[in-house]
Scaffold this motif. Structure first.
Motif, PDB file in Angstrom:
ATOM      1  N   THR A  95       0.810  -1.217   0.000  1.00  0.00           N
ATOM      2  CA  THR A  95       0.000   0.000   0.000  1.00  0.00           C
ATOM      3  C   THR A  95       0.846   1.271   0.000  1.00  0.00           C
ATOM      4  OG1 THR A  95      -0.124   0.119   2.418  1.00  0.00           O
ATOM      5  CG2 THR A  95      -1.799  -1.207   1.287  1.00  0.00           C
ATOM      6  N   GLY A  96       2.115   1.135   0.435  1.00  0.00           N
ATOM      7  CA  GLY A  96       3.012   2.289   0.454  1.00  0.00           C
ATOM      8  C   GLY A  96       2.859   3.178   1.670  1.00  0.00           C
ATOM      9  N   THR A  97       2.047   2.760   2.641  1.00  0.00           N
ATOM     10  CA  THR A  97       1.857   3.584   3.835  1.00  0.00           C
ATOM     11  C   THR A  97       1.776   2.702   5.077  1.00  0.00           C
ATOM     12  OG1 THR A  97      -0.562   3.557   3.624  1.00  0.00           O
ATOM     13  CG2 THR A  97       0.614   5.409   2.607  1.00  0.00           C
ATOM     14  N   ARG A  98       2.046   3.342   6.217  1.00  0.00           N
ATOM     15  CA  ARG A  98       1.917   2.659   7.501  1.00  0.00           C
ATOM     16  C   ARG A  98       1.633   3.702   8.563  1.00  0.00           C
ATOM     17  NH1 ARG A  98       2.129  -2.766   9.610  1.00  0.00           N
ATOM     18  NH2 ARG A  98       2.694  -2.616  11.809  1.00  0.00           N
ATOM     19  N   ASP A  99       0.670   3.432   9.424  1.00  0.00           N
ATOM     20  CA  ASP A  99       0.391   4.315  10.544  1.00  0.00           C
ATOM     21  C   ASP A  99       1.376   4.014  11.669  1.00  0.00           C
ATOM     22  OD1 ASP A  99      -1.718   5.441   9.186  1.00  0.00           O
ATOM     23  OD2 ASP A  99      -3.255   4.250  10.206  1.00  0.00           O
ATOM     24  N   PHE A 100       1.897   5.075  12.267  1.00  0.00           N
ATOM     25  CA  PHE A 100       2.808   4.952  13.413  1.00  0.00           C
ATOM     26  C   PHE A 100       2.544   6.115  14.346  1.00  0.00           C
ATOM     27  CE2 PHE A 100       6.780   5.779  15.692  1.00  0.00           C
ATOM     28  CZ  PHE A 100       7.089   4.508  16.176  1.00  0.00           C
ATOM     29  N   TRP A 101       2.322   5.797  15.622  1.00  0.00           N
ATOM     30  CA  TRP A 101       1.981   6.802  16.609  1.00  0.00           C
ATOM     31  C   TRP A 101       0.727   7.528  16.141  1.00  0.00           C
ATOM     32  CZ3 TRP A 101       3.091   6.754  21.425  1.00  0.00           C
ATOM     33  CH2 TRP A 101       2.996   7.895  22.224  1.00  0.00           C
ATOM     34  N   THR A 102       0.809   8.838  15.900  1.00  0.00           N
ATOM     35  CA  THR A 102      -0.356   9.578  15.396  1.00  0.00           C
ATOM     36  C   THR A 102      -0.217   9.904  13.914  1.00  0.00           C
ATOM     37  OG1 THR A 102       0.669  11.680  15.993  1.00  0.00           O
ATOM     38  CG2 THR A 102      -0.717  10.632  17.656  1.00  0.00           C
ATOM     39  N   LEU A 103       0.766   9.329  13.252  1.00  0.00           N
ATOM     40  CA  LEU A 103       1.143   9.748  11.908  1.00  0.00           C
ATOM     41  C   LEU A 103       0.851   8.662  10.875  1.00  0.00           C
ATOM     42  CD1 LEU A 103       4.653  11.118  12.888  1.00  0.00           C
ATOM     43  CD2 LEU A 103       2.512  12.410  12.791  1.00  0.00           C
ATOM     44  N   SER A 104       0.643   9.085   9.648  1.00  0.00           N
ATOM     45  CA  SER A 104       0.563   8.169   8.510  1.00  0.00           C
ATOM     46  C   SER A 104       1.809   8.408   7.654  1.00  0.00           C
ATOM     47  CB  SER A 104      -0.699   8.430   7.681  1.00  0.00           C
ATOM     48  OG  SER A 104      -0.729   7.585   6.544  1.00  0.00           O
ATOM     49  N   LEU A 105       2.631   7.371   7.524  1.00  0.00           N
ATOM     50  CA  LEU A 105       3.944   7.527   6.914  1.00  0.00           C
ATOM     51  C   LEU A 105       4.035   6.795   5.585  1.00  0.00           C
ATOM     52  CD1 LEU A 105       6.151   6.931  10.078  1.00  0.00           C
ATOM     53  CD2 LEU A 105       5.412   9.124   9.127  1.00  0.00           C
ATOM     54  N   ARG A 106       4.839   7.350   4.701  1.00  0.00           N
ATOM     55  CA  ARG A 106       5.199   6.681   3.456  1.00  0.00           C
ATOM     56  C   ARG A 106       6.241   5.613   3.767  1.00  0.00           C
ATOM     57  NH1 ARG A 106       4.273   4.770  -1.530  1.00  0.00           N
ATOM     58  NH2 ARG A 106       5.981   5.086  -2.983  1.00  0.00           N
ATOM     59  N   VAL A 107       6.054   4.415   3.217  1.00  0.00           N
ATOM     60  CA  VAL A 107       6.960   3.301   3.467  1.00  0.00           C
ATOM     61  C   VAL A 107       7.316   2.642   2.140  1.00  0.00           C
ATOM     62  CG1 VAL A 107       7.227   1.060   4.601  1.00  0.00           C
ATOM     63  CG2 VAL A 107       5.988   2.888   5.759  1.00  0.00           C
ATOM     64  N   THR A 108       8.601   2.358   1.954  1.00  0.00           N
ATOM     65  CA  THR A 108       9.078   1.650   0.770  1.00  0.00           C
ATOM     66  C   THR A 108       9.992   0.507   1.230  1.00  0.00           C
ATOM     67  OG1 THR A 108      11.203   2.763   0.371  1.00  0.00           O
ATOM     68  CG2 THR A 108       9.194   3.924  -0.356  1.00  0.00           C
ATOM     69  N   PRO A 109      10.352  -0.411   0.328  1.00  0.00           N
ATOM     70  CA  PRO A 109      11.276  -1.487   0.721  1.00  0.00           C
ATOM     71  C   PRO A 109      12.673  -1.007   1.094  1.00  0.00           C
ATOM     72  CG  PRO A 109      10.012  -2.128  -1.218  1.00  0.00           C
ATOM     73  CD  PRO A 109       9.746  -0.663  -0.993  1.00  0.00           C
ATOM     74  N   ASP A 110      12.947   0.295   0.983  1.00  0.00           N
ATOM     75  CA  ASP A 110      14.242   0.835   1.402  1.00  0.00           C
ATOM     76  C   ASP A 110      14.311   1.050   2.909  1.00  0.00           C
ATOM     77  OD1 ASP A 110      15.473   1.185  -1.244  1.00  0.00           O
ATOM     78  OD2 ASP A 110      13.884   2.667  -1.545  1.00  0.00           O
TER      79      ASP A 110
END
Length: 289
Positions: free
Chosen positions: A80-95
């Motif tokens: 999906t390219g995203t992940r929620d962490f704490w109060t934030l929605s973050l961009r996530v890649t295989p890097d």
């Protein structure tokens, strides 16, 4: 008309979700959630909006391709390219590593340390990856500024994108570096989720086959990063500052011993399950007398 073929009826999304959940059960601990996240991503909707509209929705054509990736054990966050962490929605890649709830223990420990009017002004995140820890800390302390360091140029790019995504680009700086080497500044709060897995450890397929090895493995015993960090920490902490390190489930004593030997005071931090997941490290006043 005789001989004509009726077009296939669209598959209702509710039916697709039931099918996908059953197929994902052998590869996921949360098959229904995974199916819903994949469908919401394909429909370009939030999961909440999708569930509210579920009776009138049909399965997205892209759903099968996304499902195949998850069946190959690819983490949902990379799909999906995203992940929620704490109060934030973050961009996530295989890097970068997928941010995990376990790491939120570090933010909780930092908030407990800086209760009341006292608050960190300068925050350092070593091995920043997606920037999750630094950005969560800056969200907790809006007056603070922070620096994230990572050895991976691709990770630094992801972290910078997340700072902009979260509206913190003016308070969060990200640089290439080898942990704290070469930094002249001192910091009130240092956060770090280093690689801490022994090189021959067996990991779930979705971790070892998809997440960056350099962010996972740390030598024969998994302690290589802590050895280096224990040596660097004294030149990085401001007076009264603290560093909080994530550790592996069996490293409470071994990792703590490295910081104790370097002259620091160490306190364990337990998660909600009672497992030690982090160490709070600060200058040992007794050793400074």
């Amino acid at each position: 008309m005789a001989g004509s073929v009726e077009p296939d009826e669209p598959v209702k999304l509710a039916d697709w979700l039931r099918m996908a959940t059953a197929r994902l059960a052998p590869v996921s601990d949360t098959p229904r959630l995974d199916a819903e996240l994949l469908a919401a991503h394909a429909l370009a909707m939030s999961r909440e909006a999708m569930l509210l509209a579920l009776p009138r929705l049909v399965a997205p054509p892209e759903g099968e391709a996304l499902l195949a990736r998850r069946l190959d054990h690819e983490p949902i966050a990379y799909i999906t390219g995203t992940r929620d962490f704490w109060t934030l929605s973050l961009r996530v890649t295989p890097d970068v590593l997928v941010p995990r709830p376990d790491s939120e223990t570090l933010i909780e420990a930092a908030i407990a340390r800086f209760e009341g009017p006292e608050a960190p002004q300068q925050i350092l995140d070593l091995g920043t990856g997606s920037g999750a820890l630094l950005l969560a800390a800056l969200d907790a302390w809006p007056q603070a500024r922070g620096l994230g360091i990572d050895v991976s140029p691709a990770a630094v790019d992801v972290a910078r994108e997340n700072a902009a995504r979260c509206g913190m680009a003016d308070r969060a700086e990200f640089r290439l570096g080898n942990w704290g080497g070469g930094l002249a500044a001192r910091f009130d709060l240092i956060l770090c989720n280093p690689p801490y897995i022994a090189q021959d450890a067996l990991l779930p397929r979705e971790v070892h086959a998809h997440e960056p090895a350099g962010a996972l493995f740390a030598g024969v015993d998994g302690l290589d990063a802590y050895r280096l960090l224990a040596d660097q920490l004294g030149s990085l902490l401001a007076p009264g500052g603290v560093a909080i390190f994530e550790i592996g489930f069996d490293q409470a004593e071994s990792a703590a011993a490295l910081f104790l030997a370097a002259g620091f005071a160490v306190a364990p931090v337990r998660d909600l399950s009672g497992h030690t997941r982090a160490l709070v490290v600060k200058a040992d006043r007794a050793s400074q007398r």
